[in-house]
Design an enzyme around this catalytic site. Structure first.
Site, PDB file in Angstrom:
ATOM      1  N   LYS A  37       6.710  24.809  82.173  1.00 29.26           N
ATOM      2  CA  LYS A  37       5.469  24.231  81.692  1.00 29.26           C
ATOM      3  C   LYS A  37       4.699  25.310  80.929  1.00 29.26           C
ATOM      4  CE  LYS A  37       1.720  25.134  83.395  1.00 29.26           C
ATOM      5  NZ  LYS A  37       1.046  26.381  83.764  1.00 29.26           N
TER       6      LYS A  37
ATOM      7  N   ASP B 162      -3.527  24.111  81.235  1.00 33.02           N
ATOM      8  CA  ASP B 162      -2.785  25.082  82.051  1.00 33.02           C
ATOM      9  C   ASP B 162      -2.576  24.588  83.486  1.00 33.02           C
ATOM     10  OD1 ASP B 162      -1.591  27.629  82.581  1.00 33.02           O
ATOM     11  OD2 ASP B 162      -3.448  28.296  83.528  1.00 33.02           O
TER      12      ASP B 162
ATOM     13  N   ARG C 136      16.511  41.577  73.797  1.00 37.09           N
ATOM     14  CA  ARG C 136      16.733  41.525  72.348  1.00 37.09           C
ATOM     15  C   ARG C 136      17.414  42.766  71.797  1.00 37.09           C
ATOM     16  NH1 ARG C 136      12.663  37.739  69.651  1.00 37.09           N
ATOM     17  NH2 ARG C 136      13.113  38.895  67.780  1.00 37.09           N
TER      18      ARG C 136
ATOM     19  N   LYS D 147       6.757  24.550  95.945  1.00 38.49           N
ATOM     20  CA  LYS D 147       6.106  25.157  97.115  1.00 38.49           C
ATOM     21  C   LYS D 147       6.456  24.329  98.346  1.00 38.49           C
ATOM     22  CE  LYS D 147       2.156  26.942  94.484  1.00 38.49           C
ATOM     23  NZ  LYS D 147       1.854  28.342  94.697  1.00 38.49           N
TER      24      LYS D 147
ATOM     25  N   HIS E 268       6.013  24.671  89.026  1.00 33.87           N
ATOM     26  CA  HIS E 268       6.368  25.456  90.219  1.00 33.87           C
ATOM     27  C   HIS E 268       5.622  24.978  91.472  1.00 33.87           C
ATOM     28  CE1 HIS E 268       2.772  27.928  89.363  1.00 33.87           C
ATOM     29  NE2 HIS E 268       2.834  28.306  90.614  1.00 33.87           N
TER      30      HIS E 268
ATOM     31  N   HIS F 183      -0.006  20.861  87.343  1.00 34.16           N
ATOM     32  CA  HIS F 183      -0.100  21.065  88.795  1.00 34.16           C
ATOM     33  C   HIS F 183      -1.018  20.039  89.484  1.00 34.16           C
ATOM     34  CE1 HIS F 183       1.954  24.641  87.763  1.00 34.16           C
ATOM     35  NE2 HIS F 183       0.909  25.415  87.541  1.00 34.16           N
TER      36      HIS F 183
HETATM   37  C1  BG6 Z   1       0.407  28.818  86.432  1.00 38.26           C
HETATM   38  C2  BG6 Z   1      -0.765  28.967  85.502  1.00 38.26           C
HETATM   39  O1  BG6 Z   1       1.151  27.687  86.117  1.00 38.26           O
HETATM   40  O2  BG6 Z   1      -0.065  28.704  87.771  1.00 38.26           O
HETATM   41  C3  BG6 Z   1      -1.611  30.163  85.894  1.00 38.26           C
HETATM   42  O3  BG6 Z   1      -0.284  29.124  84.179  1.00 38.26           O
HETATM   43  C4  BG6 Z   1      -2.009  30.085  87.337  1.00 38.26           C
HETATM   44  O4  BG6 Z   1      -2.762  30.252  85.074  1.00 38.26           O
HETATM   45  C5  BG6 Z   1      -0.785  29.837  88.233  1.00 38.26           C
HETATM   46  O5  BG6 Z   1      -2.630  31.311  87.702  1.00 38.26           O
HETATM   47  C6  BG6 Z   1      -1.212  29.560  89.662  1.00 38.26           C
HETATM   48  O6  BG6 Z   1      -0.068  29.503  90.465  1.00 38.26           O
HETATM   49  P1  BG6 Z   1      -0.136  29.889  92.020  1.00 38.26           P
HETATM   50  O7  BG6 Z   1       1.230  29.559  92.511  1.00 38.26           O
HETATM   51  O8  BG6 Z   1      -0.477  31.341  92.081  1.00 38.26           O
HETATM   52  O9  BG6 Z   1      -1.211  29.038  92.600  1.00 38.26           O
END
Ligand code: BG6
Length: 487
Positions: free
Chosen positions: A146, A233, A45, A180, A176, A238
């Protein structure tokens, strides 16, 4: 090899960009997957932040790459790809013309990726300005993080706003976990091994557990986390995505459209949990101080610095998928912070043999169990019954076939979900991204749970370092099951 691309990281000075996105691009460079002529354009910014950015990135890579990955020579070469830009993403009168000039110069037919590493509330405005300033080309794509929204309605609003400026094919919604390598391996295991796929239904399987336990707590994300909680979350995205990959039918091809269609069918078949179903099938928890791996850690409220909050940091759910394949099979989903061990795994418990030819004196027959561990170390374990060979009498005992996948890649393999997903976005490969319909359907299942919690009760407390509240064990005990806790 990928064609050169430009990736603009809006929110380039933020935690996600420094902790995940830059290390991902650095790894891509080290592996030879960052094509020459590509540019990484993190936005900041302020002018002085721009001047400092290269040093900020330097430090971030030193801290967030694992030992042995960082070296000054590669950093020097990688830093040539970095072009920090000053832009206020919500202010159309800011530096946008400058960003456009940089992008248009040397554009040719390069693909252009806009990565919105920003709060979802500003996604819409940022996309609108991109459009007004004519920055969106035919080869442009937008990547969004997300959680998309806070509930079904807000997600629709955000998705609707983005859709005014980008077509669905141009929108790459990240979860994400899908990036993996071990999660992709789930599909490989299922769809390239007759051994598993032929025994992958209610006739053979008794129950399936999908569990993501974390040892971390709030991690300086109190503002976000206390509003979100574990359900939004982790479960909405996930865990439901993992559930889809475990339960879906085989896609007829491994392309985005077939995979997404099959995942969506699973979400549609998830039995809704409404009103009293929520109380009967879900346990929510919040951690209090406890001993985690030999260290006393504070409770959620202490970390939060607030006297009270009913945000859940743990959720355990008994879910059912109402279709032919899974009729009657409970799927147990569990996630929590400050739990005993960091682990993500899928545990498939098979039914007992249909007729036991052994009498009790030879030992009980334990049903087969398949454990697919996604992290921290990747492994596959299959527990079978076998005769004790050191005994003339017939005695049975369980033995485990153990495949330590991580052992095979000792020489510098770094599974990095963001690297894979950013490169996929640049290559226009949406197979590992989430379609708008999936987001909608997932929220449709989550919203009634949140509604029930808003009107009733509070989370059960669990000690940091434990496996969650006792209620989670009781939930499984009702069906004669127990959690498989990573040893
Ligand atoms: C994120 C969450 O999407 O995934 C976090 O917002 C969480 O709260 C994380 O800790 C876990 O990801 P990973 O790849 O470390 O299992």
């Amino acid at each position: 090899m990928l064609n050169p691309f430009d990736i603009v990281i809006f929110g380039g000075g933020g935690d996600l960009a420094l902790r995940k996105l830059l290390p991902a691009m650095y790894r891509a460079y080290q592996e030879g997957n960052l094509p020459k002529g590509s540019r990484i354009l993190p936005t900041v910014r302020e002018e002085n932040k721009q001047k400092e950015y290269i040093e900020t990135a330097h430090q971030a890579l030193q801290s967030f790459l694992s030992a042995g990955e960082f070296n000054e020579k590669d950093w020097q070469a990688f830093s040539e790809f970095l072009v920090p830009v000053v832009v206020n993403v919500t202010d159309i009168d800011d530096n946008w013309d400058k960003l456009k000039a940089i992008l248009d110069k040397d554009a040719s037919d390069k693909s252009r990726v806009f990565y919105l590493s920003l709060p979802p509330a500003v996604y819409g405005r940022c996309c609108e300005i991109l459009s007004l300033k004519a920055l969106i080309t035919d080869t442009s794509r937008v990547v969004v993080e997300k959680p998309i929204g806070y509930c079904g309605e807000s997600a629709e609003e955000i998705n609707g706003k983005i859709a005014q400026f980008f077509s669905e094919e141009q929108i790459f919604r990240i979860d994400h976990y899908l990036g993996k390598e071990t999660v992709q391996n789930l599909m490989a295991l299922r769809f390239s091994n007759a051994l598993f796929e032929n025994l992958w239904d209610a006739k053979s399987i008794d129950n399936i557990q999908i569990s993501i336990s974390e040892t971390v707590g709030l991690e300086a994300r109190a503002g976000f986390y206390d509003k979100a909680g574990a359900l939004r979350d982790m479960v909405q995205n996930h865990l439901l995505q993992l559930l889809c990959l475990v339960a879906m039918e085989s896609p007829h091809k491994l392309n985005a459209s077939s995979i997404r269609t099959e995942k969506l069918k699973v979400l549609e078949a998830l039995r809704p949990l409404v009103d009293a179903d929520v109380d009967n099938n879900i346990v929510r928890g919040q951690y209090v101080p406890g001993d985690l791996q030999g260290k006393l850690v504070p409770g959620y409220l202490e970390e939060l610095g607030e006297g009270s909050s009913i945000t859940e940091t743990f959720v355990a759910i008994r879910a059912h998928i109402d279709n032919w394949r899974w009729s009657g099979v409970p799927f147990y989903l569990r996630t929590g912070k400050r739990m005993n061990k960091r682990c993500a795994e899928i545990v498939v418990e098979y039914k007992p043999v249909s007729h036991n030819v052994y009498d009790d004196s030879v030992g009980p027959i334990q049903p087969n169990r398949l454990v697919i561990r996604l992290q921290p170390e990747e492994s596959i374990q299959l527990t079978l019954m076998s005769k004790r060979l050191d005994n003339l009498e017939m005695q049975l005992e369980p033995v485990t076939l153990n495949i330590e996948l991580s052992e095979q890649y000792k020489n510098g393999f770094h599974s990095d979900a963001y690297k894979r997903l950013m490169l996929d976005a640049a290559a226009n490969n949406p197979a590992l991204f989430i379609h708008r319909h999936e987001v909608r359907q997932a929220w449709q299942w989550i919203d009634p749970i949140v509604a029930r919690w808003q009107e009733k009760g509070a989370p059960a407390l669990y000690r940091a370092g434990s496996w969650g509240p006792e209620g989670a064990d009781e939930l499984l005990a009702e069906n004669g099951h127990v959690w498989f806790n990573a040893g």
